[in-house]
Structures are given as C-alpha cells and as structure tokens.
Design a protein around this motif. Structure first.
Motif, PDB file in Angstrom:
ATOM      1  N   ARG A 300      37.266  28.531   4.976  1.00  0.00           N
ATOM      2  CA  ARG A 300      38.301  27.537   4.742  1.00  0.00           C
ATOM      3  C   ARG A 300      37.943  26.217   5.428  1.00  0.00           C
ATOM      4  N   GLY A 301      37.334  26.316   6.604  1.00  0.00           N
ATOM      5  CA  GLY A 301      36.915  25.110   7.320  1.00  0.00           C
ATOM      6  C   GLY A 301      35.859  24.327   6.561  1.00  0.00           C
ATOM      7  N   ILE A 302      34.886  25.033   5.985  1.00  0.00           N
ATOM      8  CA  ILE A 302      33.853  24.378   5.185  1.00  0.00           C
ATOM      9  C   ILE A 302      34.467  23.730   3.953  1.00  0.00           C
ATOM     10  N   GLU A 303      35.370  24.449   3.284  1.00  0.00           N
ATOM     11  CA  GLU A 303      36.033  23.917   2.092  1.00  0.00           C
ATOM     12  C   GLU A 303      36.779  22.620   2.418  1.00  0.00           C
ATOM     13  N   LYS A 304      37.515  22.651   3.527  1.00  0.00           N
ATOM     14  CA  LYS A 304      38.291  21.472   3.910  1.00  0.00           C
ATOM     15  C   LYS A 304      37.383  20.325   4.333  1.00  0.00           C
ATOM     16  N   GLY A 305      36.306  20.642   5.022  1.00  0.00           N
ATOM     17  CA  GLY A 305      35.370  19.593   5.417  1.00  0.00           C
ATOM     18  C   GLY A 305      34.795  18.869   4.212  1.00  0.00           C
ATOM     19  N   LEU A 306      34.398  19.645   3.198  1.00  0.00           N
ATOM     20  CA  LEU A 306      33.853  19.051   1.978  1.00  0.00           C
ATOM     21  C   LEU A 306      34.905  18.215   1.243  1.00  0.00           C
ATOM     22  N   THR A 422      23.752  25.314  -1.479  1.00  0.00           N
ATOM     23  CA  THR A 422      23.579  26.610  -2.138  1.00  0.00           C
ATOM     24  C   THR A 422      23.115  27.685  -1.159  1.00  0.00           C
ATOM     25  N   THR A 423      22.303  27.302  -0.160  1.00  0.00           N
ATOM     26  CA  THR A 423      21.827  28.268   0.833  1.00  0.00           C
ATOM     27  C   THR A 423      22.985  28.787   1.674  1.00  0.00           C
ATOM     28  N   LEU A 424      23.835  27.887   2.157  1.00  0.00           N
ATOM     29  CA  LEU A 424      24.988  28.320   2.955  1.00  0.00           C
ATOM     30  C   LEU A 424      25.958  29.130   2.100  1.00  0.00           C
ATOM     31  N   TYR A 425      26.135  28.733   0.863  1.00  0.00           N
ATOM     32  CA  TYR A 425      27.041  29.450  -0.047  1.00  0.00           C
ATOM     33  C   TYR A 425      26.613  30.909  -0.188  1.00  0.00           C
ATOM     34  N   ARG A 426      25.329  31.129  -0.363  1.00  0.00           N
ATOM     35  CA  ARG A 426      24.833  32.505  -0.469  1.00  0.00           C
ATOM     36  C   ARG A 426      24.922  33.235   0.870  1.00  0.00           C
ATOM     37  N   MET A 427      24.644  32.515   1.943  1.00  0.00           N
ATOM     38  CA  MET A 427      24.610  33.125   3.273  1.00  0.00           C
ATOM     39  C   MET A 427      25.978  33.685   3.682  1.00  0.00           C
ATOM     40  N   ILE A 428      27.061  32.961   3.354  1.00  0.00           N
ATOM     41  CA  ILE A 428      28.393  33.409   3.749  1.00  0.00           C
ATOM     42  C   ILE A 428      29.130  34.091   2.593  1.00  0.00           C
ATOM     43  N   GLU A 429      28.353  34.416   1.540  1.00  0.00           N
ATOM     44  CA  GLU A 429      28.883  35.131   0.380  1.00  0.00           C
ATOM     45  C   GLU A 429      30.010  34.358  -0.297  1.00  0.00           C
ATOM     46  N   GLY A 430      29.778  33.063  -0.424  1.00  0.00           N
ATOM     47  CA  GLY A 430      30.651  32.210  -1.217  1.00  0.00           C
ATOM     48  C   GLY A 430      31.890  31.703  -0.509  1.00  0.00           C
ATOM     49  N   PHE A 431      32.427  30.613  -1.053  1.00  0.00           N
ATOM     50  CA  PHE A 431      33.737  30.107  -0.671  1.00  0.00           C
ATOM     51  C   PHE A 431      34.380  29.544  -1.938  1.00  0.00           C
ATOM     52  N   SER A 432      35.586  29.030  -1.843  1.00  0.00           N
ATOM     53  CA  SER A 432      36.357  28.679  -3.038  1.00  0.00           C
ATOM     54  C   SER A 432      35.834  27.406  -3.709  1.00  0.00           C
ATOM     55  N   LEU A 433      34.915  27.589  -4.651  1.00  0.00           N
ATOM     56  CA  LEU A 433      34.437  26.445  -5.428  1.00  0.00           C
ATOM     57  C   LEU A 433      35.542  25.902  -6.334  1.00  0.00           C
ATOM     58  N   ARG A 434      36.469  26.779  -6.714  1.00  0.00           N
ATOM     59  CA  ARG A 434      37.578  26.341  -7.565  1.00  0.00           C
ATOM     60  C   ARG A 434      38.429  25.308  -6.822  1.00  0.00           C
ATOM     61  N   TYR A 435      38.732  25.604  -5.550  1.00  0.00           N
ATOM     62  CA  TYR A 435      39.549  24.671  -4.760  1.00  0.00           C
ATOM     63  C   TYR A 435      38.815  23.343  -4.567  1.00  0.00           C
TER      64      TYR A 435
END
Length: 512
Positions: A300-306, A422-435
C-alpha cells in the motif's frame, strides 16, 4: 505540535530552500558567464569530482543511518561515528590527492577538442583541481550530515548543504569581475570549509569524535562494503550526466554543453523537491511494514508513493512544457545570457522533462528495494542504464545534435524506471495496478483539462501581452485550480489521502 512534526516541517522548509538556492546558483552563473565555451568547460570539468561529491553526500545518508542505529543499540554509537569519520577522512583525502594530481592530464585527455584553446582547457583543469580539493572535507561533512539525520536533525543537515550553495553564489557575485569563472569553484571550496567549521563549533571539538581512539579497520571495511553499492547506485544518474557531458563537448556548438546544463538544472527542481517530499512520507511507512512483516502495508505504501508522486508531477511537468519559454526567460535571461541562449535552453528543457517523471517514480521504487535490503538490484539496473545511455547518446547526438542528448536522458529514465518497477512488482508478488492505473488515468484527464483551459486562455484572452512574470503567475494559478478541481470532481483518492496521511496509515494497516 510534537517535536517530530516540527522537525518534519523544518526539514521540508529547509529542503525547499536548498533546492531553490541551487537554482539561484545556476541563475547567477548564467547572468555573469552566459553559455560561452568557458562556461561549458567549467560544467564539463566539475562533473567528474561532483560524481564523487554526490556519491559521498547522498550515499552516506542511506548507509550510515542503519549502521549507526545498529551500533547505538549496543551502546557503541559514538565509537562507530569515530571509526567512520576517521576512515572516511583518509579515503576522501586519497581521492582528493589523486584527483588533483590527475586533473592536468585528465582534462585534455577527456576533452581533446579543447586542446588548442588555452583559456578553455585551463578553466577545465583548475575547476577540476579546486573541486577535487574539496572532496576530503565533503567526506567528513557527509558522515556528520548522516549523523544529524540519525538524531532527527534533518533541517541542520540540509542547512549545512545550503551554506555551501550560498557561498558558491557569493563567490560568483563578489569575485566574477576579478577572477572570472574561477570564482564559482572557489566559492564552493570556501563553502565546504565553512560548513565543516559550523559542524565543529555546533558539536564542539571534544564531542566531534574520540580523538584518541584508534581506527577499527575491520569495522570501517564492513561499513564500506554496505556503503559502496548504495553510493554507486545513487551515483548512476551522475555517471549518465558525465556520459552526456562527454558527447555534448564533442558537438560543434561550444555553447550546447552549458545550455544543456542550465536546462537540466531547471527541470530537475520538481524532481528534487517532490522526490524528497514523497520519499520522506512513504519511507517510514514501508520501513515499519518491513519491521512488522506486514506486506499489505508495504504494498500500500508503494502504491501511494507512486500515486502521490504523479499527482504532483503531472501538472507541474505539463505546465512547465506549456510555459517553458517564459519560465526560462524569467529564470535565466539576463546579463550575459542572451535570448538565443534562452530559446535553445527551453528546447532542451522540454526534452529533459520525461526524465523528471521517470526518475521520480524510480525514487519511490528505490525505497522499496532499500527497505527489502535488495539495493544490489538497483546497482545492476543502473549499470544497464549507463550502457543504454552510451548507445542512445551515440545514435541521437549524430541525428539530433544536442537535442538528442536531452532526449536520450529521458529515454534512459524510462528504461531505468520500467525495469526497476517490474522487478519490484515481481519481487513482492504484485500490488494493485488497478488502483495506481485508475489514479493515473484521472490525473492524466485532469492534466489534459488543465492544458485545454490554459490554451484557451492564451489564445482567446491575449494574456501574453501582460508582463512575463504576471503572465506565468496567472497561468500557474489558473492551471493549479483547474487541475485540482477536476481531480476533486473525479473523486481522486490520492488528494484526500495526501491531505490526511494518518487516515492512510490506518487504512493501510487494515489492508484497505
């Protein structure tokens, strides 16, 4: 107001002051020296020692804090500070000596096209010598700025860096008539000394370090094993700038290098300010998530940061592109900086704006890697970006000249951010790209609406007849109102959550 909130507020204020004082430095240099071949030589020469300087200043903060906290927990914080200070002093002194000794040979070797121009090559040599002469004190300053951050004295750390920038400005203003462009590196050198003595007086010499303690070489060695990959990763951007500098110095237009530098420094301001601000908000959240093994909060922190990053950058970058000619005119066009130079700088600045978005996004992603203690991944991607930069520079500088070098920097930023994302996305098994995607769509629509209103105002209301300062102010104010109003109407979550970070933390813990 709590002490932490006061410290955070002071940090934000001091960060804004530091970044805009850096822009003021470029304005002063442009005013007195314009975009001449001598200015280009100064820019080219300072790039190499500046890579070492940023390597120490920025990398030290990322590496020293966790290291200091670890030893402080064992009651050995002051001893560790002493070891790192003494070790860094000798390392930095060695770099200074080698850099000074090699400068007379290195500058003609790297920039052979200036060999027949004695004044230009001498400026390059002495600029390099003076900046390398500062490196040994920069190392000590870097350690202590990391220490001040560990004590939550963030504003003092940025204040000490601002002192250096202000001395550089003062040197140019007071000495440009007598010693020319040499006044700029000399001012920096004096600022570095002053910054060191301010720290020494503030802490008091007896508390500065344990003067009698012998260096624990094994402890220093272990620290630098951690520090080197972090510092090298952070220095990737500077290495890419150095690559651009080498290619731009080979162009027939001897003013291109200086104008490219002015353009980059201008568009870098939003990245530096928003990058620091958003990373500061997000980093404690994802760091705590890592400590609590709460992957939902981390994601959630990564999503909000982006989202927060794009929320601030989208209108800023679009507005800068729309008003770039006027912005460059306000910032640089005075004194020795001509209208022609302003026009060229504005053209390069527009092409640099892509790097602002991509490197700012990458700054959030980088915090994720550092929190997971996977910084070596960033270094690998950084090396790939350097290789891509060399290839793109070689191709685009031949086909587009100086404009190609600015475009190359943006394209490399896209490659860098795409791979790390993409590397971090795979590493943490994804986050909410929809959001994130939905928020980006809303922000893009709001930005397009803002530009539509600005274009209408520009063409139908004849606002350009106003004084350029008033014109930019009105357009900026109207653009901001329209952008945030449209986002509010589209019910963007990012605005509401940015205004209420406590609520965001509560929702993140609940996994919402």
């Amino acid at each position: 107001m709590s002490k932490l909130r006061v410290a955070t507020l002071l940090f934000f204020v001091s960060t804004f002051v530091l970044k805009f004082s850096s822009l003021l430095r470029e304005m002063v240099i442009a005013n007195y020296f314009g975009s001449s071949a001598v200015t280009s030589a100064y820019v080219a020469a300072m790039t190499i020692p500046n890579a070492f300087i940023l390597f120490m200043l920025t990398g030290m903060k990322e590496a020293f804090l966790p290291s200091y906290y670890k030893f402080e927990a064992k009651g050995q914080g002051f001893s560790h500070l002493t070891n790192i200070l003494k070790g860094t002093f000798w390392i930095s002194l060695l770099v200074s000596i080698i850099g000074i000794a090699l400068s007379p040979f290195l500058m003609p070797l790297i920039y052979p096209q200036w060999a027949g121009e004695e004044e230009v090559i001498q400026v390059a040599i002495w600029t390099s010598i003076i900046y390398f002469g500062s490196v040994f004190l920069v190392g000590i300053n870097a350690v202590y700025e990391g220490y001040f951050d560990s004590q939550k004295k963030f504003s003092f750390s940025t204040f000490s860096q601002t002192i250096v920038v202000l001395c550089t400005i003062g040197g140019a203003m007071l000495l440009h008539g007598s010693i020319g462009i040499y006044s700029v590196p000399l001012g920096y050198f004096i600022g570095t000394i002053l910054s060191f003595f301010i720290k020494l007086v503030y802490v008091k010499p007896k508390n500065f370090l344990d003067w009698k303690q012998s260096i624990d070489r094994q402890e220093v060695y272990a620290f630098y094993l951690i520090f080197l990959p972090v510092g090298l990763t952070i220095a990737v951007g500077q290495v890419n700038l150095f690559v651009n500098t080498i290619f731009s110095a080979q162009l027939e237009d001897k003013t291109a290098l200086a104008n490219l530098n002015y353009a980059f420094r201008l568009v870098n301001i939003p990245q530096a300010v928003f990058g620091v601000t958003i990373a500061t908000i997000i980093f404690p959240i994802i760091a705590r998530a890592k400590t609590e093994n709460n992957m939902a909060l981390f994601k959630r922190g990564i999503e909000k940061g982006l989202s927060f990053m794009f929320l601030l950058l989208a209108p800023t970058v679009a507005g800068m592109i729309f008003l770039m000619q006027e912005v460059v005119q306000i910032v640089y066009q005075r004194g020795a900086f001509s209208a022609d130079a302003a026009s060229e700088t504005a053209k390069y600045a527009v092409l640099y704006t892509g790097s602002v978005v991509f490197y700012s996004i990458q700054a959030v992603i980088a915090k994720g890697f550092y929190t997971l203690e996977k910084g070596h991944y960033m270094l690998r991607v950084g090396i790939i970006s350097i290789i891509c930069n060399v290839i793109l520079n070689a191709i685009l500088s031949k086909t587009m000249g100086a404009s190609g070098l600015a475009l190359s920097f943006s394209l490399v930023g896209f490659i860098y951010s795409a791979i790390t994302f993409t590397t971090l996305y795979r590493m943490i098994e994804g986050f909410s790209l929809r959001y994130v995607g939905l928020e980006y769509v809303k922000m893009t629509i709001a930005t397009a609406g803002m530009l539509g209103v600005l274009w209408t105002a520009k063409t139908q209301l004849a606002l350009q007849q106003l004084h350029v300062y008033l014109y930019v102010f009105i357009m900026g104010a109207v653009g901001a109102i329209v952008y945030f109003a449209l986002l509010w109407l589209m019910k963007s979550q990012s605005i509401r959550e940015l205004m209420n970070i406590k609520e965001f933390r509560r929702q993140a813990r609940e996994g919402r």
